[in-house]
Design a protein around this motif. Structure first.
Motif, PDB file in Angstrom:
ATOM      1  N   GLU A  47       0.845  -1.190   0.000  1.00 21.35           N
ATOM      2  CA  GLU A  47       0.000   0.000   0.000  1.00 21.35           C
ATOM      3  C   GLU A  47       0.885   1.246   0.000  1.00 21.35           C
ATOM      4  O   GLU A  47       2.072   1.174   0.339  1.00 21.35           O
ATOM      5  CB  GLU A  47      -0.915  -0.022   1.234  1.00 21.35           C
ATOM      6  N   ARG A  48       0.324   2.372  -0.384  1.00 22.07           N
ATOM      7  CA  ARG A  48       1.066   3.622  -0.366  1.00 22.07           C
ATOM      8  C   ARG A  48       1.556   3.886   1.061  1.00 22.07           C
ATOM      9  O   ARG A  48       0.783   3.839   2.014  1.00 22.07           O
ATOM     10  CB  ARG A  48       0.172   4.763  -0.847  1.00 22.07           C
ATOM     11  N   ASN A  49       2.844   4.166   1.202  1.00 21.96           N
ATOM     12  CA  ASN A  49       3.413   4.344   2.533  1.00 21.96           C
ATOM     13  C   ASN A  49       2.701   5.421   3.335  1.00 21.96           C
ATOM     14  O   ASN A  49       2.432   5.252   4.528  1.00 21.96           O
ATOM     15  CB  ASN A  49       4.899   4.681   2.414  1.00 21.96           C
ATOM     16  N   ALA A  50       2.378   6.536   2.707  1.00 17.59           N
ATOM     17  CA  ALA A  50       1.707   7.624   3.412  1.00 17.59           C
ATOM     18  C   ALA A  50       0.333   7.194   3.907  1.00 17.59           C
ATOM     19  O   ALA A  50      -0.108   7.612   4.990  1.00 17.59           O
ATOM     20  CB  ALA A  50       1.583   8.847   2.502  1.00 17.59           C
ATOM     21  N   THR A  51      -0.367   6.362   3.147  1.00 19.41           N
ATOM     22  CA  THR A  51      -1.684   5.862   3.551  1.00 19.41           C
ATOM     23  C   THR A  51      -1.563   4.971   4.782  1.00 19.41           C
ATOM     24  O   THR A  51      -2.340   5.077   5.729  1.00 19.41           O
ATOM     25  CB  THR A  51      -2.346   5.094   2.400  1.00 19.41           C
ATOM     26  N   VAL A  52      -0.571   4.083   4.777  1.00 18.32           N
ATOM     27  CA  VAL A  52      -0.373   3.196   5.927  1.00 18.32           C
ATOM     28  C   VAL A  52      -0.009   4.010   7.163  1.00 18.32           C
ATOM     29  O   VAL A  52      -0.532   3.772   8.256  1.00 18.32           O
ATOM     30  CB  VAL A  52       0.715   2.148   5.629  1.00 18.32           C
ATOM     31  N   ARG A  53       0.870   4.981   6.997  1.00 16.64           N
ATOM     32  CA  ARG A  53       1.296   5.783   8.153  1.00 16.64           C
ATOM     33  C   ARG A  53       0.121   6.470   8.848  1.00 16.64           C
ATOM     34  O   ARG A  53       0.138   6.689  10.058  1.00 16.64           O
ATOM     35  CB  ARG A  53       2.310   6.844   7.717  1.00 16.64           C
ATOM     36  N   GLY A  54      -0.917   6.814   8.088  1.00 13.10           N
ATOM     37  CA  GLY A  54      -2.040   7.545   8.652  1.00 13.10           C
ATOM     38  C   GLY A  54      -3.103   6.693   9.304  1.00 13.10           C
ATOM     39  O   GLY A  54      -4.031   7.236   9.931  1.00 13.10           O
ATOM     40  N   ALA A  84       9.813   4.504  -8.949  1.00 18.47           N
ATOM     41  CA  ALA A  84      10.858   4.357  -7.938  1.00 18.47           C
ATOM     42  C   ALA A  84      10.837   5.596  -7.055  1.00 18.47           C
ATOM     43  O   ALA A  84      10.761   6.716  -7.555  1.00 18.47           O
ATOM     44  CB  ALA A  84      12.224   4.208  -8.603  1.00 18.47           C
ATOM     45  N   GLU A  85      10.930   5.392  -5.731  1.00 17.63           N
ATOM     46  CA  GLU A  85      10.849   6.538  -4.838  1.00 17.63           C
ATOM     47  C   GLU A  85      11.578   6.266  -3.530  1.00 17.63           C
ATOM     48  O   GLU A  85      11.573   5.147  -3.018  1.00 17.63           O
ATOM     49  CB  GLU A  85       9.391   6.864  -4.523  1.00 17.63           C
ATOM     50  N   ARG A  86      12.195   7.333  -3.020  1.00 18.24           N
ATOM     51  CA  ARG A  86      12.668   7.369  -1.636  1.00 18.24           C
ATOM     52  C   ARG A  86      12.056   8.589  -0.969  1.00 18.24           C
ATOM     53  O   ARG A  86      12.121   9.693  -1.515  1.00 18.24           O
ATOM     54  CB  ARG A  86      14.192   7.441  -1.561  1.00 18.24           C
ATOM     55  N   ALA A  87      11.434   8.384   0.189  1.00 21.50           N
ATOM     56  CA  ALA A  87      10.868   9.479   0.968  1.00 21.50           C
ATOM     57  C   ALA A  87      11.496   9.476   2.351  1.00 21.50           C
ATOM     58  O   ALA A  87      11.849   8.414   2.879  1.00 21.50           O
ATOM     59  CB  ALA A  87       9.349   9.339   1.077  1.00 21.50           C
ATOM     60  N   GLU A  88      11.643  10.654   2.946  1.00 21.72           N
ATOM     61  CA  GLU A  88      12.219  10.793   4.281  1.00 21.72           C
ATOM     62  C   GLU A  88      11.182  11.449   5.187  1.00 21.72           C
ATOM     63  O   GLU A  88      10.758  12.578   4.928  1.00 21.72           O
ATOM     64  CB  GLU A  88      13.495  11.642   4.227  1.00 21.72           C
ATOM     65  N   ASP A  94       4.936  10.329  -2.453  1.00 16.17           N
ATOM     66  CA  ASP A  94       4.773  10.534  -1.028  1.00 16.17           C
ATOM     67  C   ASP A  94       4.871  12.044  -0.748  1.00 16.17           C
ATOM     68  O   ASP A  94       5.662  12.746  -1.396  1.00 16.17           O
ATOM     69  CB  ASP A  94       5.901   9.783  -0.294  1.00 16.17           C
ATOM     70  N   PRO A  95       4.096  12.575   0.185  1.00 16.25           N
ATOM     71  CA  PRO A  95       4.235  14.001   0.517  1.00 16.25           C
ATOM     72  C   PRO A  95       5.657  14.384   0.912  1.00 16.25           C
ATOM     73  O   PRO A  95       6.041  15.558   0.815  1.00 16.25           O
ATOM     74  CB  PRO A  95       3.267  14.181   1.691  1.00 16.25           C
ATOM     75  N   LYS A  96       6.441  13.417   1.374  1.00 14.76           N
ATOM     76  CA  LYS A  96       7.811  13.676   1.791  1.00 14.76           C
ATOM     77  C   LYS A  96       8.821  13.071   0.810  1.00 14.76           C
ATOM     78  O   LYS A  96       9.946  12.729   1.185  1.00 14.76           O
ATOM     79  CB  LYS A  96       8.053  13.095   3.188  1.00 14.76           C
ATOM     80  N   SER A  97       8.434  12.974  -0.450  1.00 14.56           N
ATOM     81  CA  SER A  97       9.292  12.358  -1.459  1.00 14.56           C
ATOM     82  C   SER A  97      10.593  13.139  -1.629  1.00 14.56           C
ATOM     83  O   SER A  97      10.599  14.365  -1.743  1.00 14.56           O
ATOM     84  CB  SER A  97       8.556  12.287  -2.797  1.00 14.56           C
TER      85      SER A  97
END
Length: 387
Positions: free
Chosen positions: A282-289, A313-317, A337-340
């Protein structure tokens, strides 16, 4: 019959026996426990028969593990007595057998782990690209196949789609242990359609997936440890969380009273490994919320998190924690990701390289040509204990 005919008949008979004797080719390797000193040899036959694995340090083999139940999906566990080196094996069922294959034991100094996702939509020869990296272990973050169906409803036990992916990457799968986790496409039993239908589109229990793959725990969620390198991998069952509660629901619930929340909370609290890596689809930002951000707080205990949600391909911090998205079909629409921090529209996979002394993890995000798109090095977690 003169001697010439006798010789011709004998040669034809031997040729026929030779073809029949080596007709098992659909073979893959997994782990069904958290113990890396054991491995499962899996294969499939068209007719039910017993299951025998001959194995050893050389092509002479010498050891045997067997199960007498007549089945078409075969899962036989064998011990790995030492680090490094090669193990050779051959499988037999009834009168049929495979040729002799080999895989490498887990090493003593440098461990290489590849991570792929969305292989059901990969256009480039991703298997060849991964095999060139000579990984000791392959993880896959969901959506291995386009669907279980081919346009119409199939039985929840139909494993045909998984058989086909093995057939397309035989050299990789008979030489590399493979630990997959679930995506929505891996249990889609009927076409999704434009709106939720009367009957469920997905088999949330992932019956076919769990039958095909011998994995730790319940199969739809699991964790796997390699103590020599201080790493624990955790697989969650997350995909299309916005469809929870409808006939489009694809995965187990993320709710506090669901089957994953408490399991993950307790596992994270007990995990003292220097490197802790969670994977999902799942989208990382969705899981985090989820659950008021509690999932994000739990995931922040990881060294890093990996998903196969999107075709990019993505890295977010995020607050000092790194989140990746990887996909072998990486040229789709990006949903950053909002923090991409790094975003690439290119077919890609991840290579994790662990060093034992000193403890260190390097992650390389690579394209199918083996070129590095992004790289980052990780030190052991502050909350870990020395192993």
């Amino acid at each position: 019959m003169d001697m010439r005919n006798v010789l011709c008949f004998g040669a034809a008979l031997l040729a026929g026996l030779s073809v029949h004797a080596e007709d098992i080719q659909r073979i893959w390797l997994t782990h069904r426990t958290n113990d890396p000193s054991k491995i499962v040899v899996n294969w499939q036959t068209s007719e039910a028969a017993n299951s025998v694995v001959e194995f050893g340090d050389t092509e002479a083999l010498g050891e045997t593990a067997r199960q007498e139940d007549a089945v078409t999906l075969h899962h036989v566990e064998i011990p790995l007595a030492h680090r490094g080196g090669e193990y050779h094996y051959r499988v037999r069922s009834g009168a049929s057998n495979s040729t002799i294959y080999a895989f490498r034991g887990y090493p003593a100094d440098e461990l290489r782990v590849a991570v792929v996702a969305d292989t059901g939509y990969g256009k480039a020869p991703w298997g060849e690209a991964v095999l060139r990296e000579k990984p000791h272990l392959l993880l896959s973050a969901g959506d291995h196949v386009p669907a279980l169906h081919k346009g119409q409803l199939v039985a929840i036990t139909d494993t045909t789609a998984f058989s086909e992916i093995v057939d397309r990457n035989r050299e990789l799968f008979h030489s590399t242990p493979w630990m997959p986790l679930l995506g929505n496409h891996d249990r889609e039993i009927r076409p999704r359609g434009p709106k939720p239908p009367t009957e469920p589109v997905y088999d949330v229990d992932a019956t076919a997936f769990r039958q095909f793959f011998a994995l730790p725990g319940e199969g739809w969620k699991w964790h796997f440890d390699i103590p020599d390198f201080g790493v624990r991998f955790v697989a969650l069952d997350f995909s299309h969380l916005s469809d929870q509660g409808t006939t489009w629901q694809t995965c187990h619930s993320p709710k506090r009273d669901g089957p994953q929340f408490g399991w993950y909370r307790d596992l994270m609290a007990a995990s003292k490994q220097p490197f802790l890596i969670t994977l999902n689809n799942e989208r990382n930002a969705t899981v985090r919320g989820q659950e008021g951000g509690e999932w994000g707080r739990m995931m922040a205990q990881n060294s890093l998190n990996i998903t196969g949600f999107g075709y990019f391909a993505e890295r977010a911090e995020v607050d000092g924690i790194t989140y990746y998205n990887t996909s072998v079909g990486g040229t789709g629409t990006p949903y950053p990701d909002p923090k991409s921090a790094v975003l690439k529209s290119e077919d890609n996979f991840i290579l994790l390289t662990f060093h034992r002394e000193p403890r260190e993890l390097r992650l390389d995000l690579k394209n199918m040509r083996g070129e590095v798109l992004d790289s980052k090095t990780f030190a052991p977690r502050a909350q870990s204990t020395t192993q």
